[in-house]
Design a protein around this motif. Structure first.
Motif, short mmCIF file in Angstrom:
data_model
loop_
_atom_site.label_atom_id
_atom_site.label_comp_id
_atom_site.label_asym_id
_atom_site.label_seq_id
_atom_site.Cartn_x
_atom_site.Cartn_y
_atom_site.Cartn_z
N ARG A 266 0.85 -1.19 0.00
CA ARG A 266 0.00 0.00 0.00
C ARG A 266 0.88 1.23 0.00
NH1 ARG A 266 -2.35 4.01 1.02
NH2 ARG A 266 -3.98 4.81 2.26
N CYS A 267 0.63 2.12 -0.93
CA CYS A 267 1.34 3.38 -0.99
C CYS A 267 0.56 4.39 -0.15
CB CYS A 267 1.48 3.86 -2.43
SG CYS A 267 2.37 5.43 -2.56
N LYS A 268 1.13 4.79 0.98
CA LYS A 268 0.42 5.68 1.90
C LYS A 268 0.23 7.08 1.33
CE LYS A 268 4.64 7.05 4.29
NZ LYS A 268 5.41 6.98 5.51
N ILE A 269 0.92 7.42 0.26
CA ILE A 269 0.79 8.74 -0.35
C ILE A 269 -0.40 8.77 -1.31
CG2 ILE A 269 1.97 10.34 -1.93
CD1 ILE A 269 4.57 9.46 -0.40
N TRP A 270 -0.81 7.63 -1.80
CA TRP A 270 -1.95 7.55 -2.70
C TRP A 270 -3.25 7.54 -1.91
CZ3 TRP A 270 0.05 3.16 -6.39
CH2 TRP A 270 1.05 3.69 -7.22
N PRO A 271 -4.38 7.83 -2.55
CA PRO A 271 -5.66 7.79 -1.85
C PRO A 271 -5.89 6.43 -1.20
CG PRO A 271 -5.94 8.73 -4.04
CD PRO A 271 -4.53 8.22 -3.97
N SER A 272 -6.48 6.43 -0.02
CA SER A 272 -6.64 5.18 0.73
C SER A 272 -7.53 4.17 0.01
CB SER A 272 -7.21 5.46 2.12
OG SER A 272 -8.47 6.10 2.01
N ASP A 273 -8.37 4.63 -0.90
CA ASP A 273 -9.24 3.70 -1.61
C ASP A 273 -8.66 3.21 -2.95
OD1 ASP A 273 -9.48 6.15 -2.89
OD2 ASP A 273 -11.65 6.01 -3.15
N TYR A 274 -7.46 3.64 -3.30
CA TYR A 274 -6.85 3.16 -4.54
C TYR A 274 -6.06 1.89 -4.27
CZ TYR A 274 -4.48 2.90 -8.97
OH TYR A 274 -4.03 2.45 -10.20
N PRO A 275 -6.21 0.85 -5.04
CA PRO A 275 -6.87 0.74 -6.33
C PRO A 275 -8.32 0.26 -6.25
CG PRO A 275 -5.59 -1.21 -5.98
CD PRO A 275 -5.38 -0.33 -4.76
N GLY A 276 -8.90 0.20 -5.08
CA GLY A 276 -10.28 -0.28 -4.97
C GLY A 276 -10.33 -1.80 -5.03
N ASN A 277 -11.49 -2.31 -5.33
CA ASN A 277 -11.68 -3.76 -5.37
C ASN A 277 -11.69 -4.33 -6.77
OD1 ASN A 277 -11.87 -4.06 -2.56
ND2 ASN A 277 -13.97 -3.32 -2.61
N ARG A 278 -11.18 -3.59 -7.71
CA ARG A 278 -11.16 -4.06 -9.10
C ARG A 278 -10.18 -5.21 -9.28
NH1 ARG A 278 -9.96 1.42 -12.01
NH2 ARG A 278 -8.84 1.76 -10.09
N LYS A 279 -10.52 -6.07 -10.20
CA LYS A 279 -9.63 -7.18 -10.54
C LYS A 279 -8.93 -6.93 -11.87
CE LYS A 279 -11.86 -10.68 -7.79
NZ LYS A 279 -11.34 -10.33 -6.56
N SER A 280 -9.41 -5.94 -12.62
CA SER A 280 -8.75 -5.56 -13.86
C SER A 280 -8.82 -4.04 -14.02
CB SER A 280 -9.39 -6.25 -15.07
OG SER A 280 -10.71 -5.80 -15.25
N PHE A 281 -7.94 -3.52 -14.84
CA PHE A 281 -7.79 -2.09 -15.01
C PHE A 281 -7.64 -1.77 -16.50
CE2 PHE A 281 -6.21 -3.40 -10.95
CZ PHE A 281 -6.70 -2.46 -10.06
N THR A 282 -7.63 -0.49 -16.83
CA THR A 282 -7.46 -0.09 -18.21
C THR A 282 -6.19 0.71 -18.38
OG1 THR A 282 -8.72 1.93 -17.88
CG2 THR A 282 -9.95 -0.01 -18.64
#
Length: 179
Positions: free
Chosen positions: A159-175
């Motif tokens: 977990r990158c503490k500098i990024w938003p706490s909800d990123y990357p969410g619960n997605r299993k794939s991305f674009t």
């Protein structure tokens, strides 16, 4: 892990953008003054320029945009952070910037204006990733290369503490959105 995991999570474009036909990594490395990590080269050859996983941009040495070019951004971003750190005074920031030995070399940014750096060294295959917060000398070090960092962040192994706490969410794939 690395590039194969990333390709499964974030399908690459059929025709990556920002890649010249006659691209020469040796010339880029000569201008940088150092060999670049193999996983980075494979990433750029696979994805080109664009928005990775809806949030991250990796600087591309072959892109002509001043906001994406590795060579241009390496100078611009370092200048910005050196000014920020000077304005904060001695806050115990433990890094120097490239081209100094073991200096931070910018390799990307995110949608919030934070930057990704390589913590350089003599062997580019052992470079680590550092994320610096926009406008402050807050940072986080990850003891892994670029593609391992991206894969581990997207699979929530780190977990990158500098990024938003909800990123990357619960997605299993991305674009991947090409520029």
């Amino acid at each position: 892990m690395s590039i194969q995991t990333i390709i499964k999570l974030v399908p690459p474009p059929e025709k990556p953008k920002g890649l010249r036909k006659n691209r020469r990594w040796d010339r880029v490395e000569e201008k940088i003054g150092n060999e670049l990590p193999a996983d980075y080269k494979i990433f750029i050859e696979t994805y080109g320029s664009g928005l990775f996983a809806g949030f991250i941009r990796i600087f591309n040495p072959f892109d002509s945009s001043e906001y994406i070019s590795l060579l241009r951004m390496s100078t611009t971003v370092v200048d910005i952070y050196q000014d920020i750190i000077k304005s904060y005074g001695d806050v115990g920031f433990p890094f120097v910037f490239f081209p100094m030995e073991k200096g931070l070399l910018p390799c990307g940014n995110d949608e919030n204006g934070n930057h990704l750096f390589w913590l350089t060294g003599t062997d580019s295959e052992k470079w680590k990733i550092v994320v610096l917060e926009r406008g402050a000398p807050n940072w986080q070090l990850f003891d892994m290369g670029l593609t391992d960092f991206l894969a581990n962040a997207l699979t929530k192994k780190i977990r990158c503490k500098i990024w938003p706490s909800d990123y990357p969410g619960n997605r299993k794939s991305f674009t991947f959105e090409c520029f």
